[in-house]
Design a protein around this motif. Sequence first.
Motif, short mmCIF file in Angstrom:
data_model
loop_
_atom_site.label_atom_id
_atom_site.label_comp_id
_atom_site.label_asym_id
_atom_site.label_seq_id
_atom_site.Cartn_x
_atom_site.Cartn_y
_atom_site.Cartn_z
N TYR A 235 0.83 -1.21 0.00
CA TYR A 235 0.00 0.00 0.00
C TYR A 235 0.87 1.26 0.00
N ASP A 236 1.95 1.26 0.74
CA ASP A 236 2.85 2.42 0.75
C ASP A 236 3.51 2.64 -0.61
N LEU A 237 3.74 1.54 -1.35
CA LEU A 237 4.46 1.63 -2.63
C LEU A 237 3.53 1.60 -3.84
N ARG A 238 2.23 1.71 -3.63
CA ARG A 238 1.27 1.52 -4.72
C ARG A 238 1.42 2.53 -5.85
N ASN A 239 1.96 3.72 -5.55
CA ASN A 239 2.14 4.75 -6.58
C ASN A 239 3.56 4.82 -7.12
N ALA A 240 4.44 3.94 -6.64
CA ALA A 240 5.85 4.02 -7.00
C ALA A 240 6.20 3.26 -8.27
N ALA A 241 5.38 2.26 -8.63
CA ALA A 241 5.74 1.37 -9.74
C ALA A 241 4.49 0.75 -10.34
N ASP A 242 4.68 0.12 -11.48
CA ASP A 242 3.60 -0.67 -12.09
C ASP A 242 3.46 -2.01 -11.38
N TYR A 243 4.61 -2.62 -11.03
CA TYR A 243 4.58 -3.96 -10.44
C TYR A 243 5.59 -4.05 -9.29
N ASP A 302 0.26 -6.29 -8.93
CA ASP A 302 -0.15 -5.21 -9.83
C ASP A 302 -0.50 -4.00 -8.97
N CYS A 303 0.36 -2.98 -9.00
CA CYS A 303 0.16 -1.82 -8.13
C CYS A 303 -1.12 -1.06 -8.44
N SER A 304 -1.59 -1.14 -9.66
CA SER A 304 -2.81 -0.42 -10.03
C SER A 304 -4.05 -1.00 -9.36
N ARG A 305 -3.94 -2.21 -8.77
CA ARG A 305 -5.07 -2.87 -8.14
C ARG A 305 -5.00 -2.87 -6.61
N ILE A 306 -3.96 -2.26 -6.06
CA ILE A 306 -3.78 -2.28 -4.60
C ILE A 306 -4.86 -1.47 -3.89
N GLU A 307 -5.22 -0.33 -4.44
CA GLU A 307 -6.26 0.49 -3.80
C GLU A 307 -7.60 -0.24 -3.79
N SER A 308 -7.93 -0.93 -4.88
CA SER A 308 -9.17 -1.70 -4.93
C SER A 308 -9.16 -2.83 -3.91
N LEU A 309 -8.00 -3.45 -3.71
CA LEU A 309 -7.87 -4.49 -2.69
C LEU A 309 -8.10 -3.90 -1.30
#
Length: 426
Positions: A235-243, A302-309
Amino acid sequence: MKRLLIFAAVVSMLAAVGGCRKQQPPYVPERPSGPVGHTLIMYLAGNNNLSSYLQGNVNEVLGTLDESVPGADGRIVAFYRPSSGSGVPVLLELYYDSRLGTVCDTLKRYDATLSATDVSTLSMVVADAKAAAPAAEYSMVFGSHATGWFTRACMSQGSLTSPMSTVGGSGYGSFWRRYGDEVTRTFGSDNMVKSTTGLPDPGMDITDLAKALSGTHFRALIFDCCFMASAEVAYDLRNAADYLVVSSAEIMGRGFPYELTLRYLFASGSVKDNLKRVCSEYIRFYTELTSGQKSGTISLIDCSRIESLAEAVAAMESAGCNEVDRDDVQAFELLQTHQFFDLDHYYDLAATDRTSYEAFSQALSECVLYADHTPEVYSVYGGRRFTVARSCGLTVNIPSGEYPLFGSEWRSTAWAQRIGRGGTAE
């Protein structure tokens, strides 16, 4: 695996001059120049008991390079901070020359007192690497110790070998209790003594790691260190990378098998599929190992899906959760009181609203693109392997009243805040 004579000299030369051997006339290879499609930055914090293993990783990378790895559209830059007294920290470029084979060039030498776990050091190294090897996209490999979401306060004030209060403690040295001869990579431990505390640097908070990386959005962050497949870290790294490529448990001191995985970081085609190959080769290597511990867990996130999780977890929390016996949940270490639990197993037991749990399961499957493990996993905290019956690819902490400091620190994480478990007490 190819072995590089050049890096046999590199290791010894690091101690003498803090860098890589320069080729002498009459032929001097020309280091790659100009922007490329993808630069891999390796950040190897080795001022600890992993120093020789990280040297071995650089050697292994060198032994893997050829005309296609990293290829004409890729570059590899490695920051290596050796153990104190073994040389100065250096920034290296590793590349292939058609006449000489593999070459290691020293791009920059840093001050010997530098700590690799300082945020300013990481920010400086990323900037230096990008300036030396500009690219359209970047990935990073982090090699060192790590303790997932644990904060500097956990590591400097607390202990997981006996219950601690919120103040005081016997020092974080008691956390790193070792058994036998095995070494695991349990980011960031640097033995550089801090004048303010008189103790070695306990490491870098993941929130600070994210801030240090915030100037660049990475293709992938690959953590060759332990316990980084935690929901709190993700969650902390969700905006840092794609994966993210991460492990739920401890990674053996030998680390990633770069001779099997490196080429997929520069392969053409789908980045997602290539990273899945990195993960599958990692598991294959440790499954087929003929000596040492056959132990490994690996996940692709997949960092793009972490917020949904996180949203799905918050919905389960809002609907209500049962009290769960922590000993009933799959754990990923052998600490006296476990700290890293399987995310899915916990909520399967805890969730009272099964509709919310099913929605969470769907979100989890979209977030974790690959998860696998060896049948048994080794933990240095206990010195033995344990069975992994369930592993979704992400872990979570379940605070224990035994360790109020760790519970308080966990409730301050962005993950705990997001799912509705923040605050100072439960």
